[in-house]
Write a protein that holds these residues in place. Structure first.
Motif, PDB file in Angstrom:
ATOM      1  N   THR A   1      -9.196 -19.574 -38.678  1.00  0.00           N
ATOM      2  CA  THR A   1      -9.136 -19.244 -37.258  1.00  0.00           C
ATOM      3  C   THR A   1      -9.817 -17.900 -37.056  1.00  0.00           C
ATOM      4  OG1 THR A   1      -7.067 -20.460 -36.961  1.00  0.00           O
ATOM      5  CG2 THR A   1      -7.608 -18.812 -35.302  1.00  0.00           C
ATOM      6  N   VAL A   2     -10.860 -17.877 -36.244  1.00  0.00           N
ATOM      7  CA  VAL A   2     -11.672 -16.673 -36.035  1.00  0.00           C
ATOM      8  C   VAL A   2     -11.373 -16.120 -34.651  1.00  0.00           C
ATOM      9  CG1 VAL A   2     -13.997 -15.711 -36.005  1.00  0.00           C
ATOM     10  CG2 VAL A   2     -13.454 -17.613 -37.536  1.00  0.00           C
ATOM     11  N   LEU A   3     -10.867 -14.888 -34.610  1.00  0.00           N
ATOM     12  CA  LEU A   3     -10.517 -14.222 -33.363  1.00  0.00           C
ATOM     13  C   LEU A   3     -11.498 -13.090 -33.106  1.00  0.00           C
ATOM     14  CD1 LEU A   3      -6.643 -13.898 -33.844  1.00  0.00           C
ATOM     15  CD2 LEU A   3      -7.908 -15.783 -32.791  1.00  0.00           C
ATOM     16  N   ALA A   4     -12.083 -13.055 -31.920  1.00  0.00           N
ATOM     17  CA  ALA A   4     -13.008 -11.989 -31.545  1.00  0.00           C
ATOM     18  C   ALA A   4     -12.418 -11.222 -30.369  1.00  0.00           C
ATOM     19  CB  ALA A   4     -14.368 -12.559 -31.173  1.00  0.00           C
ATOM     20  N   PHE A   5     -12.575  -9.904 -30.401  1.00  0.00           N
ATOM     21  CA  PHE A   5     -11.995  -9.051 -29.369  1.00  0.00           C
ATOM     22  C   PHE A   5     -13.071  -8.188 -28.726  1.00  0.00           C
ATOM     23  CE2 PHE A   5      -7.453  -9.602 -30.179  1.00  0.00           C
ATOM     24  CZ  PHE A   5      -7.465 -10.179 -31.440  1.00  0.00           C
ATOM     25  N   THR A   6     -12.758  -7.657 -27.566  1.00  0.00           N
ATOM     26  CA  THR A   6     -13.564  -6.607 -26.947  1.00  0.00           C
ATOM     27  C   THR A   6     -12.655  -5.422 -26.682  1.00  0.00           C
ATOM     28  OG1 THR A   6     -13.169  -7.481 -24.712  1.00  0.00           O
ATOM     29  CG2 THR A   6     -15.155  -8.223 -25.860  1.00  0.00           C
TER      30      THR A   6
ATOM     31  N   ALA B   1      -2.512  -6.931 -31.128  1.00  0.00           N
ATOM     32  CA  ALA B   1      -3.744  -6.193 -31.437  1.00  0.00           C
ATOM     33  C   ALA B   1      -3.637  -4.780 -30.891  1.00  0.00           C
ATOM     34  CB  ALA B   1      -4.959  -6.901 -30.845  1.00  0.00           C
ATOM     35  N   THR B   2      -3.967  -3.805 -31.729  1.00  0.00           N
ATOM     36  CA  THR B   2      -3.884  -2.397 -31.338  1.00  0.00           C
ATOM     37  C   THR B   2      -5.231  -1.736 -31.572  1.00  0.00           C
ATOM     38  OG1 THR B   2      -1.557  -2.341 -32.010  1.00  0.00           O
ATOM     39  CG2 THR B   2      -2.666  -0.219 -31.705  1.00  0.00           C
ATOM     40  N   ASP B   3      -5.694  -0.965 -30.588  1.00  0.00           N
ATOM     41  CA  ASP B   3      -6.982  -0.312 -30.777  1.00  0.00           C
ATOM     42  C   ASP B   3      -6.807   1.081 -31.380  1.00  0.00           C
ATOM     43  OD1 ASP B   3      -7.646   0.545 -27.256  1.00  0.00           O
ATOM     44  OD2 ASP B   3      -6.312   1.450 -28.721  1.00  0.00           O
ATOM     45  N   ALA B   4      -7.931   1.774 -31.571  1.00  0.00           N
ATOM     46  CA  ALA B   4      -7.925   3.031 -32.318  1.00  0.00           C
ATOM     47  C   ALA B   4      -7.200   4.152 -31.598  1.00  0.00           C
ATOM     48  CB  ALA B   4      -9.357   3.467 -32.621  1.00  0.00           C
TER      49      ALA B   4
ATOM     50  N   ALA C   1      -6.055  -2.138 -23.084  1.00  0.00           N
ATOM     51  CA  ALA C   1      -5.712  -2.748 -24.363  1.00  0.00           C
ATOM     52  C   ALA C   1      -6.826  -3.682 -24.805  1.00  0.00           C
ATOM     53  CB  ALA C   1      -4.400  -3.514 -24.235  1.00  0.00           C
ATOM     54  N   PRO C   2      -6.885  -4.009 -26.095  1.00  0.00           N
ATOM     55  CA  PRO C   2      -7.894  -4.970 -26.559  1.00  0.00           C
ATOM     56  C   PRO C   2      -7.748  -6.313 -25.839  1.00  0.00           C
ATOM     57  CG  PRO C   2      -6.832  -3.873 -28.409  1.00  0.00           C
ATOM     58  CD  PRO C   2      -6.049  -3.502 -27.195  1.00  0.00           C
ATOM     59  N   GLU C   3      -8.876  -6.977 -25.662  1.00  0.00           N
ATOM     60  CA  GLU C   3      -8.883  -8.297 -25.025  1.00  0.00           C
ATOM     61  C   GLU C   3      -9.405  -9.329 -26.015  1.00  0.00           C
ATOM     62  OE1 GLU C   3      -9.855  -6.763 -20.475  1.00  0.00           O
ATOM     63  OE2 GLU C   3     -11.010  -8.374 -21.400  1.00  0.00           O
ATOM     64  N   LEU C   4      -8.722 -10.477 -26.075  1.00  0.00           N
ATOM     65  CA  LEU C   4      -9.172 -11.570 -26.920  1.00  0.00           C
ATOM     66  C   LEU C   4     -10.338 -12.268 -26.231  1.00  0.00           C
ATOM     67  CD1 LEU C   4      -8.725 -13.291 -29.467  1.00  0.00           C
ATOM     68  CD2 LEU C   4      -7.162 -14.710 -28.115  1.00  0.00           C
ATOM     69  N   ALA C   5     -11.536 -12.129 -26.809  1.00  0.00           N
ATOM     70  CA  ALA C   5     -12.737 -12.694 -26.198  1.00  0.00           C
ATOM     71  C   ALA C   5     -12.885 -14.176 -26.492  1.00  0.00           C
ATOM     72  CB  ALA C   5     -13.985 -11.937 -26.671  1.00  0.00           C
TER      73      ALA C   5
END
Length: 377
Positions: free
Chosen positions: A300-305, A351-354, A287-291
């Motif tokens: 609020t800026v959220l970045a994922f990997t 958060a959901t990935d492709a 699953a996506p990870e909150l970086a």
């Protein structure tokens, strides 16, 4: 030069025309692909020998054009150039050039001719600072990255190729391309600190790659949004905050939008069905990870990997209202960034990935208090 003129399909079209004897198509093919090859060759053998090796590589490609698969042209030239570099070293001992210690003021006139600036007007300090940043990035590209990392980064951010196109060119998987780009960018950050973002990074890399230019190649038009020189100084404060996100493109480079309103399901109108998600890559079950999560200018800026790109991010407050991001930047699909304009409070993040992997959890948004307005007595 339009981006579609540098596209993978357009390059393949040029190869097909050249295979029918169209010398002008081959000349255009050279102009659009040679600079990245030149930089890679120079990183191995130095600029003194790079011109001859580059010309010989393209001469070999011209002689054997009928045997080259159109979509494999860049890979073919790369392999020929690699062989010629090895032969160059086998012929004798040649020290590898790794930097060009040229006085910044002495080269300003050349830079002005190439990039359209005039060092005689105004303060020359910004031009000197830009050239210093360009020189350091070029040196880091040559010395800190291995051959595959450097080539992959140039294909992505200079040649404007997509992940799957790079994978086909280098004969590796898309996930390998993503990991290689991520590793290369991490190395550059470790060496240089915070990198420029989005089109600013593309412009910075372009300057590093095109100084100097190969014979017969014209400068690539600068990205339309901004140059590194134009935005380097005002962007420093923002980059210091967002740099920890660890991605090339972030929401700071996008136009501002109004704060996101809660999603009212009763007001949602019918829309065309979205395109189906791409087939999952082998082994991508994570699953996506909150970086990282940072606060910047009231947002609020959220970045994922994620290996397959994040397709959707939502925040739900304690009252059940759902918020969509006001801005999103997915230029680097493995490290997307989303900007939310929401008040302080506790939210459920989803958060959901492709490919359908979903992550959820609780986050707390704490915005700094607004400065009190002073009223003259």
């Amino acid at each position: 030069m339009r981006n579609d003129d540098r596209s993978y399909k357009h390059l393949a079209h040029l190869v097909k025309r050249a295979q029918r004897g169209d010398a002008e198509a081959f000349r255009e093919l050279y102009e659009r692909t040679a600079q990245a090859q030149y930089f890679n060759v120079a990183a191995k053998v130095g600029y003194a020998a790079a011109d001859d090796i580059l010309q010989e590589a393209y001469l070999v490609a011209w002689k054997n054009l009928a045997d080259i698969r159109p979509r494999a042209f860049i890979g073919y030239v790369r392999r020929v150039a690699d062989t010629l570099c090895l032969q160059y070293f086998e012929r004798g001992s040649h020290p590898r050039e790794t930097s060009t210690d040229t006085d910044d003021f002495a080269v300003m006139d050349t830079s002005a001719k190439l990039h359209g600036s005039d060092p005689d007007k105004g303060d020359p300090a910004p031009e000197v600072g830009r050239r210093d940043a360009t020189r350091r990035l070029a040196q880091a590209l040559r010395e800190e990255l291995d051959e595959r990392e450097r080539e992959t980064l140039l294909l992505r951010f200079y040649q404007d190729m997509k992940i799957d196109e790079i994978a086909e060119t280098l004969e590796v998987s898309p996930s390998t391309v993503k990991r290689t780009i991520r590793g290369a960018l991490d190395k550059l950050r470790e060496k240089l600190g915070v990198l420029p973002t989005g089109v600013v990074f593309a412009a910075a890399l372009q300057r590093a790659v095109e100084d100097p230019l190969a014979a017969g190649v014209s400068p690539k038009p600068a990205p339309s949004r901004a140059s590194w020189a134009d935005r380097a100084v005002p962007a420093v404060a923002a980059l210091a905050v967002i740099g920890a996100i660890g991605c090339v493109a972030v929401a700071a480079g996008l136009p501002r939008e109004a704060p996101a309103a809660p999603v009212d399901e009763s007001q949602v109108t019918a829309e065309p069905a979205p395109e189906p998600a791409p087939a999952p890559e082998a082994g991508d079950t994570a699953a996506p990870e909150l970086a990282s999560m940072v606060t910047e200018r009231g947002a609020t800026v959220l970045a994922f990997t994620d290996e397959s790109a994040v397709a959707e991010v939502r925040l739900t407050d304690e009252a059940g209202a759902t918020y969509a991001p006001a801005e999103a930047d997915t230029t680097d699909p493995t490290r997307p960034v989303f900007r939310f304009h929401v008040p302080s409070g506790t939210y459920q993040l989803r958060a959901t990935d492709a490919v359908g992997n979903t992550a959820s959890g609780e986050i707390t948004v704490t915005l700094p208090p607004e400065e009190p307005v002073s009223v003259a007595g």
